[in-house]
Design an enzyme around this catalytic site. Structure first.
Site, PDB file in Angstrom:
ATOM      1  CE  LYS A 151      -5.233  -1.010   1.530  1.00  0.00           C
ATOM      2  NZ  LYS A 151      -5.505  -2.313   2.067  1.00  0.00           N
ATOM      3  CB  THR A 188      -0.920   0.019   1.234  1.00  0.00           C
ATOM      4  OG1 THR A 188      -1.675  -1.184   1.254  1.00  0.00           O
ATOM      5  CG2 THR A 188      -1.864   1.206   1.182  1.00  0.00           C
ATOM      6  CE  LYS A 244       1.699   1.734   4.906  1.00  0.00           C
ATOM      7  NZ  LYS A 244       1.367   1.069   3.673  1.00  0.00           N
TER       8      LYS A 244
HETATM    9  P1  NAP Z   1       5.361  -6.545   7.463  1.00  0.00           P
HETATM   10  O1  NAP Z   1       4.923  -7.828   8.103  1.00  0.00           O
HETATM   11  O2  NAP Z   1       6.007  -5.514   8.304  1.00  0.00           O
HETATM   12  O3  NAP Z   1       6.345  -6.954   6.263  1.00  0.00           O
HETATM   13  C1  NAP Z   1       7.058  -5.993   5.537  1.00  0.00           C
HETATM   14  C2  NAP Z   1       7.975  -6.720   4.569  1.00  0.00           C
HETATM   15  O4  NAP Z   1       8.678  -5.762   3.799  1.00  0.00           O
HETATM   16  C3  NAP Z   1       9.043  -7.564   5.277  1.00  0.00           C
HETATM   17  O5  NAP Z   1       9.310  -8.691   4.474  1.00  0.00           O
HETATM   18  C4  NAP Z   1      10.234  -6.622   5.325  1.00  0.00           C
HETATM   19  O6  NAP Z   1      11.482  -7.283   5.399  1.00  0.00           O
HETATM   20  C5  NAP Z   1      10.093  -5.956   3.962  1.00  0.00           C
HETATM   21  N1  NAP Z   1      10.745  -4.652   3.916  1.00  0.00           N
HETATM   22  C6  NAP Z   1      10.369  -3.524   4.568  1.00  0.00           C
HETATM   23  N2  NAP Z   1      11.187  -2.513   4.268  1.00  0.00           N
HETATM   24  C7  NAP Z   1      12.108  -3.011   3.399  1.00  0.00           C
HETATM   25  C8  NAP Z   1      13.229  -2.434   2.724  1.00  0.00           C
HETATM   26  N3  NAP Z   1      13.540  -1.147   2.882  1.00  0.00           N
HETATM   27  N4  NAP Z   1      13.946  -3.244   1.913  1.00  0.00           N
HETATM   28  C9  NAP Z   1      13.608  -4.546   1.765  1.00  0.00           C
HETATM   29  N5  NAP Z   1      12.575  -5.137   2.376  1.00  0.00           N
HETATM   30  C10 NAP Z   1      11.829  -4.374   3.186  1.00  0.00           C
HETATM   31  O7  NAP Z   1       4.154  -5.827   6.711  1.00  0.00           O
HETATM   32  P2  NAP Z   1       2.799  -6.455   6.120  1.00  0.00           P
HETATM   33  O8  NAP Z   1       1.759  -6.480   7.174  1.00  0.00           O
HETATM   34  O9  NAP Z   1       3.112  -7.681   5.342  1.00  0.00           O
HETATM   35  O10 NAP Z   1       2.364  -5.269   5.115  1.00  0.00           O
HETATM   36  C11 NAP Z   1       3.030  -5.068   3.883  1.00  0.00           C
HETATM   37  C12 NAP Z   1       2.258  -4.050   3.046  1.00  0.00           C
HETATM   38  O11 NAP Z   1       0.922  -4.534   2.838  1.00  0.00           O
HETATM   39  C13 NAP Z   1       2.129  -2.668   3.706  1.00  0.00           C
HETATM   40  O12 NAP Z   1       2.198  -1.682   2.717  1.00  0.00           O
HETATM   41  C14 NAP Z   1       0.753  -2.714   4.345  1.00  0.00           C
HETATM   42  O13 NAP Z   1       0.184  -1.425   4.469  1.00  0.00           O
HETATM   43  C15 NAP Z   1       0.001  -3.559   3.317  1.00  0.00           C
HETATM   44  N6  NAP Z   1      -1.169  -4.271   3.859  1.00  0.00           N
HETATM   45  C16 NAP Z   1      -1.089  -4.939   5.041  1.00  0.00           C
HETATM   46  C17 NAP Z   1      -2.214  -5.588   5.529  1.00  0.00           C
HETATM   47  C18 NAP Z   1      -2.185  -6.336   6.862  1.00  0.00           C
HETATM   48  O14 NAP Z   1      -3.258  -6.699   7.354  1.00  0.00           O
HETATM   49  N7  NAP Z   1      -1.017  -6.603   7.427  1.00  0.00           N
HETATM   50  C19 NAP Z   1      -3.419  -5.564   4.803  1.00  0.00           C
HETATM   51  C20 NAP Z   1      -3.446  -4.911   3.580  1.00  0.00           C
HETATM   52  C21 NAP Z   1      -2.325  -4.247   3.114  1.00  0.00           C
HETATM   53  P3  NAP Z   1      12.087  -7.758   6.825  1.00  0.00           P
HETATM   54  O15 NAP Z   1      11.499  -9.103   7.100  1.00  0.00           O
HETATM   55  O16 NAP Z   1      13.549  -7.798   6.613  1.00  0.00           O
HETATM   56  O17 NAP Z   1      11.672  -6.702   7.823  1.00  0.00           O
END
Ligand code: NAP
Length: 305
Positions: free
Chosen positions: A190, A115, A258
């Site tokens: 979104k 997102t 965010k």
């Molecule tokens: P998360 O669990 O924090 O995972 C983030 C991922 O991105 C991890 O694999 C992290 O790697 C990687 N990452 C972050 N910064 C990075 C960088 N600078 N370089 C390389 N890798 C990086 O987050 P999430 O919940 O999966 O959410 C991911 C996205 O989906 C976000 O934009 C969020 O808003 C969106 N989203 C989330 C949900 C939800 O319910 N969680 C629902 C809809 C949309 P590491 O493992 O090394 O930290």
């Protein structure tokens, strides 16, 4: 991290060579569904232990391997998917010598499930075009459970022809995957989704806090009004847990802030008036101050108790 991936019936498409960057709460099960659907999946995660764990978990399911950099993961892939945190994270995995674009062959498609802003989608779409690549912005809705069950909703921006190549693959983890318009249209859709949720959850919070002060049995109230015009997904799914003061159901307040930041920035550009959304954003800031950055978004009700 919860690494559950619930296999589901899937209409198989020809196996493709794909890469997945970012094995977080969302990316891990999304990539898992691609492997279970028979695709050849190379994963990259900044913290390598997660990609190793992924390959160990999915080794029996299909052809999975991990790579050291986004460029190495993307090399030879027809479609490169990513789900990282925000605009800057996305630029980091896409651009530069070790970034995905450096590894992709002309004609390959990058699909971004982060997102992020509509602007970064347009910016990376322009870079992709200059290299003979395609870029689709494809944020998802449905949360952790949707990702684990392969039931996400994807909203996309980009070219029809590239989208048509991606859709059958993305249906491995989505129940709907729809092209909304040109580059950025997925992110804008979104944003509409998040505006709806912000106002609704605040209304629900006020209703629950009011009902509790009035001495009503809120589980019963929620059951009864859920059969009438007040019904919503949030009321059905989060209402009972909000009344019980439980806030460990996925999408975190930090992520919502965010997303609302992206919404309010975009509204400054397009002139939309979002008074309630701006206020709810500040209410979420209060929840962060209360130590609730990782509580789920229904924790707005905590401010009122
Ligand atoms: P998360 O669990 O924090 O995972 C983030 C991922 O991105 C991890 O694999 C992290 O790697 C990687 N990452 C972050 N910064 C990075 C960088 N600078 N370089 C390389 N890798 C990086 O987050 P999430 O919940 O999966 O959410 C991911 C996205 O989906 C976000 O934009 C969020 O808003 C969106 N989203 C989330 C949900 C939800 O319910 N969680 C629902 C809809 C949309 P590491 O493992 O090394 O930290």
């Amino acid at each position: 991290m919860n690494t559950t991936i619930n296999a589901r019936p899937y209409d198989p498409t020809p196996a493709r060579r794909v890469a997945f960057l970012g094995l977080g709460v969302m990316g891990y099960p999304m990539a898992g569904h691609l492997a279970l659907a028979g695709h050849e999946v190379t994963v990259y995660n900044r913290t390598a232990t997660k990609s190793e764990a992924f390959c160990a978990q999915l080794a029996g399911a299909g052809k999975v391997k991990h790579a050291e950099t986004p460029a190495a993961a993307a090399a030879g892939a027809e479609i490169v998917l990513a789900c990282v945190g925000n605009d800057d994270d996305l630029r980091q995995v896409v651009l530069g010598e070790a970034g995905a674009f450096a590894g992709m062959a002309p004609g390959a498609i990058f699909v971004d499930h982060t997102t992020a802003s509509a602007n970064v989608a347009r910016e990376l779409d322009a870079v992709a075009r200059s290299r003979g690549l395609h870029f689709i912005d494809a944020p998802v809705s449905g949360g952790q459970a949707g990702a684990q069950n392969g039931q996400l909703t994807g909203m996309c921006g980009g070219d029809q022809a590239a989208f048509d190549r991606v859709r059958p693959v993305a249906l491995a983890f989505s129940r709907a995957f729809t092209l909304m318009g040109p580059s950025g249209a997925g992110q804008l859709t979104k944003m509409v989704n998040q505006i709806c949720i912000a106002g609704l959850v605040q209304g629900l919070s006020e209703a629950i806090a009011f009902g509790q002060r009035a001495g009503l049995d809120m589980q019963q109230v929620i059951e009864v009004i859920g059969k009438g015009a007040a019904q919503s997904w949030q009321l059905d799914n989060r209402g009972p847990t909000m009344a019980q003061d439980r806030f460990d159901f996925g999408f975190a307040v930090d992520w919502m802030r965010k997303d609302l930041g992206l919404v309010l920035d975009e509204a400054k550009r397009n002139g939309a008036r979002l008074p309630v959304t701006a206020l709810v954003d500040q209410f979420y800031a209060d929840v962060q101050q209360m130590g609730g950055g990782r509580w789920d978004t229904s924790s707005l009700v905590r401010r009122l108790k």
